[in-house]
Scaffold this motif. Structure first.
Motif, PDB file in Angstrom:
ATOM      1  N   ARG A 213       0.852  -1.195   0.000  1.00  0.00           N
ATOM      2  CA  ARG A 213       0.000   0.000   0.000  1.00  0.00           C
ATOM      3  C   ARG A 213       0.883   1.238   0.000  1.00  0.00           C
ATOM      4  O   ARG A 213       1.929   1.282   0.640  1.00  0.00           O
ATOM      5  N   ASP A 214       0.415   2.250  -0.729  1.00  0.00           N
ATOM      6  CA  ASP A 214       1.121   3.526  -0.766  1.00  0.00           C
ATOM      7  C   ASP A 214       0.038   4.605  -0.639  1.00  0.00           C
ATOM      8  O   ASP A 214      -0.561   5.013  -1.633  1.00  0.00           O
ATOM      9  N   GLY A 215      -0.282   4.967   0.586  1.00  0.00           N
ATOM     10  CA  GLY A 215      -1.411   5.879   0.823  1.00  0.00           C
ATOM     11  C   GLY A 215      -2.694   5.186   0.413  1.00  0.00           C
ATOM     12  O   GLY A 215      -2.971   4.061   0.835  1.00  0.00           O
ATOM     13  N   ASP A 216      -3.463   5.845  -0.475  1.00  0.00           N
ATOM     14  CA  ASP A 216      -4.717   5.240  -0.947  1.00  0.00           C
ATOM     15  C   ASP A 216      -4.489   4.287  -2.117  1.00  0.00           C
ATOM     16  O   ASP A 216      -5.445   3.690  -2.620  1.00  0.00           O
ATOM     17  N   LEU A 217      -3.263   4.188  -2.565  1.00  0.00           N
ATOM     18  CA  LEU A 217      -2.994   3.407  -3.785  1.00  0.00           C
ATOM     19  C   LEU A 217      -2.306   2.085  -3.448  1.00  0.00           C
ATOM     20  O   LEU A 217      -1.853   1.866  -2.324  1.00  0.00           O
ATOM     21  N   THR A 228       1.252   1.176 -10.340  1.00  0.00           N
ATOM     22  CA  THR A 228       0.550   1.840  -9.242  1.00  0.00           C
ATOM     23  C   THR A 228      -0.928   1.869  -9.631  1.00  0.00           C
ATOM     24  O   THR A 228      -1.262   2.235 -10.762  1.00  0.00           O
ATOM     25  N   ALA A 229      -1.785   1.442  -8.698  1.00  0.00           N
ATOM     26  CA  ALA A 229      -3.198   1.303  -9.064  1.00  0.00           C
ATOM     27  C   ALA A 229      -4.113   1.676  -7.902  1.00  0.00           C
ATOM     28  O   ALA A 229      -3.738   1.534  -6.739  1.00  0.00           O
ATOM     29  N   LYS A 230      -5.317   2.159  -8.265  1.00  0.00           N
ATOM     30  CA  LYS A 230      -6.309   2.461  -7.216  1.00  0.00           C
ATOM     31  C   LYS A 230      -6.859   1.157  -6.639  1.00  0.00           C
ATOM     32  O   LYS A 230      -7.239   1.091  -5.478  1.00  0.00           O
ATOM     33  N   ASP A 355      -8.113  -6.653   1.323  1.00  0.00           N
ATOM     34  CA  ASP A 355      -7.780  -5.382   1.972  1.00  0.00           C
ATOM     35  C   ASP A 355      -8.595  -4.339   1.194  1.00  0.00           C
ATOM     36  O   ASP A 355      -9.244  -4.679   0.202  1.00  0.00           O
ATOM     37  N   THR A 356      -8.483  -3.063   1.585  1.00  0.00           N
ATOM     38  CA  THR A 356      -9.259  -2.047   0.864  1.00  0.00           C
ATOM     39  C   THR A 356      -8.870  -2.042  -0.614  1.00  0.00           C
ATOM     40  O   THR A 356      -7.674  -1.951  -0.953  1.00  0.00           O
ATOM     41  N   ASN A 357      -9.863  -2.182  -1.469  1.00  0.00           N
ATOM     42  CA  ASN A 357      -9.645  -2.180  -2.927  1.00  0.00           C
ATOM     43  C   ASN A 357      -8.681  -3.256  -3.424  1.00  0.00           C
ATOM     44  O   ASN A 357      -7.969  -3.061  -4.409  1.00  0.00           O
ATOM     45  N   LEU A 358      -8.652  -4.361  -2.732  1.00  0.00           N
ATOM     46  CA  LEU A 358      -7.853  -5.516  -3.181  1.00  0.00           C
ATOM     47  C   LEU A 358      -8.758  -6.750  -3.135  1.00  0.00           C
ATOM     48  O   LEU A 358      -9.162  -7.188  -2.060  1.00  0.00           O
ATOM     49  N   PHE A 359      -9.103  -7.254  -4.325  1.00  0.00           N
ATOM     50  CA  PHE A 359     -10.097  -8.329  -4.416  1.00  0.00           C
ATOM     51  C   PHE A 359      -9.511  -9.572  -5.083  1.00  0.00           C
ATOM     52  O   PHE A 359      -8.608  -9.480  -5.900  1.00  0.00           O
ATOM     53  N   THR A 360     -10.113 -10.711  -4.765  1.00  0.00           N
ATOM     54  CA  THR A 360      -9.817 -11.917  -5.559  1.00  0.00           C
ATOM     55  C   THR A 360     -11.026 -12.837  -5.622  1.00  0.00           C
ATOM     56  O   THR A 360     -11.598 -13.190  -4.605  1.00  0.00           O
ATOM     57  N   PRO A 361     -11.436 -13.210  -6.841  1.00  0.00           N
ATOM     58  CA  PRO A 361     -12.370 -14.320  -6.997  1.00  0.00           C
ATOM     59  C   PRO A 361     -11.514 -15.576  -7.123  1.00  0.00           C
ATOM     60  O   PRO A 361     -10.532 -15.576  -7.856  1.00  0.00           O
TER      61      PRO A 361
END
Ligand SMILES: Cc1cc2nc3c(=O)[nH]c(=O)nc-3n(C[C@H](O)[C@H](O)[C@H](O)COP(=O)(O)OP(=O)(O)OC[C@H]3O[C@@H](n4cnc5c(N)ncnc54)[C@H](O)[C@@H]3O)c2cc1C
Length: 424
Positions: A213-217, A228-230, A355-361
């Motif tokens: 994580r790097d701040g919100d990214l 680098t991704a949202k 985690d926030t904004n980190l998904f996996t199906p």
């Protein structure tokens, strides 16, 4: 077959071009996607169509995982009978999941049509064949439930199924008219082409080694540069490595193998003349299909032991074919390969927010063509404001299966023993 060191028959024979681009550098996008199989590529396609910038990072080549190695059966994305799915998921998610994923094949075929994907598609159904009387009883129950739900699934007697398959070996079957077959690598490469056409980027040979994580990214560090991704979607499934702690421990990994003959002549015309793909009800599953070039494919759970022309799996495949299709005569094999499958304890797939904004199906239990494609669409929805209450499955907490590595090894031994017994 032209391609050297192909990972499967499909890798060597797909009409869609292989895609490689190993350049990356440091880029910023809305969504970074790890894994270039059905899940990752469908996520990229649907994200790009919704106006998000998306970048797929694939460690090896497009379709290197299960997506380029599978049997190509486009099945309704339910490993369990619908009544069991309802029992496990309850009255809100159960019927929703059954409806959405039961129509998965239709969705896959619509993408193939829309993007003109060259993947040897057949739409004559797939057959779930009874390996014995207990298997037929199970199929009868599945049939009753599909009938109740109004789906086009036929129960076939032993005689009917003998005619359709070209052998008296099976005790009946369930013909699912919604389904069909494809060259899965062709479909995978076609999804990659469509995703790039919609504006997504793909880098192959890019192994994601660190996710921070790097701040919100998010920063996804690879051997070829950093993205680098949202948001990040992991589409690594049964090929999940150590990128995210414990993710590879939420499923039991099993292997599944295939052997394919060379193109056969008229002597094989009586085998699956309707070109349906078939898998059986046996506990150690077995499958048969013919491809567009009249190759006969057989496979089962486990790894290739030996090679396409010698060793245990070769003997096993010869013996199976001779036993089931005695009129065919001797055959030689052109390809032998295996791949990895992620089995979850309840045989249902998962969507995790790690985690926030980190998904996996993840965890498709051998039903990835439809599941991966549809979860890609779901991921794009989720990243563009879809209400979580509308997800096809509840988002769950990551739950590891501590015994998974041991169970994996036990299964592997049982599958090899099965090959030994059936090769005699
Ligand atoms: C032999 C076999 C037969 C099968 N038969 C069928 C069938 O007939 N019908 C059906 O629907 N399903 C079938 N399946 C299941 C289906 O193939 C899988 O469920 C599906 O391919 C999963 O797709 P995916 O995109 O989620 O993962 P995969 O296709 O497995 O892709 C994961 C990718 O992630 C990459 N990766 C992993 N870690 C990293 C990292 N750190 N950085 C970058 N990249 C990474 C891997 O290289 C891999 O390419 C079968 C599977 C096998 C093995």
């Amino acid at each position: 077959m032209s391609k050297e060191a192909a990972i499967s028959l499909w890798d060597a024979s797909a009409a869609e071009e292989d895609y490689t681009n190993e350049t990356l550098g440091d880029v910023s996008v809305d969504v970074a996607i790890v894994g270039g199989g059905f899940t990752g590529l469908s996520t990229a396609l649907h994200c790009a169509e919704k106006g998000l910038s998306a970048h797929v990072l694939e460690a090896k080549q497009i379709g290197f995982g299960g997506s380029g190695r599978n049997c190509g059966l486009v099945n309704a994305a339910l490993w369990l009978p619908p009544q069991k799915v309802r029992e496990k998921l309850g009255t809100t998610y159960g019927p929703r999941f059954i409806k959405k994923f039961g129509s998965g094949p239709e969705y896959v075929f619509s993408l193939i049509e829309k993007h003109q994907i060259r993947c040897e598609v057949t739409r004559t159904g797939t057959i779930h064949a009874a390996h014995g009387p207990s298997g037929f009883k199970d199929l009868k129950e599945r049939h009753e439930e599909w009938m109740r739900l109004g789906e086009p699934v036929d129960l076939m007697s032993r005689e009917e199924v003998s005619e359709m398959i070209g052998t008296a070996h099976f005790h009946g079957g369930l013909l699912d008219h919604r389904c069909g077959t494809i060259n899965p690598m062709g479909y995978c490469r076609g999804l990659a082409r469509a995703a790039m056409g919609a504006g997504a980027k793909i880098t192959t040979g890019a192994h994601a080694k660190k996710l921070v994580r790097d701040g919100d990214l998010w920063k996804v560090e690879t051997n070829r540069g950093t993205v680098t991704a949202k948001a990040v979607v992991l589409g690594t499934n049964a090929y999940t490595d150590t990128l995210w702690p414990n993710l590879s421990r939420i499923f039991t990994m099993i292997h599944y193998f295939q052997l394919a003959t060379g193109p056969l002549g008229a002597e094989a015309d009586h085998i699956l003349p309707g070109k349906q793909g078939l898998w059986d009800t046996g506990q150690i599953m077995f499958n048969i299909r013919r491809d567009a070039f009249n190759r006969l494919l057989v496979g089962s759970m486990g790894k290739v032991v030996g090679s396409k022309d010698r060793g245990l799996s070769h003997r096993w495949a010869k013996k199976q074919i001779a036993g089931i299709f005695p009129d065919l005569g001797p055959v030689e094999f052109e390809e032998a390969w295996h791949g990895q499958i992620a089995m979850t304890p309840d045989h249902l797939p998962r969507i995790y927010e790690l985690d926030t904004n980190l998904f996996t199906p993840i965890g498709y239990n051998g039903r990835g063509i439809t599941t991966g494609t549809m979860f890609g669409e779901t991921m794009a929805g989720l990243l563009t404001g879809m209400d979580r209450a509308d997800l096809p499955l509840p988002m769950t907490e990551l739950m590891t299966v501590p015994s998974a590595p041991i169970v994996s090894r036990i299964y592997q031994s049982a599958f090899t023993a099965n090959q030994v017994l059936k090769a005699i």
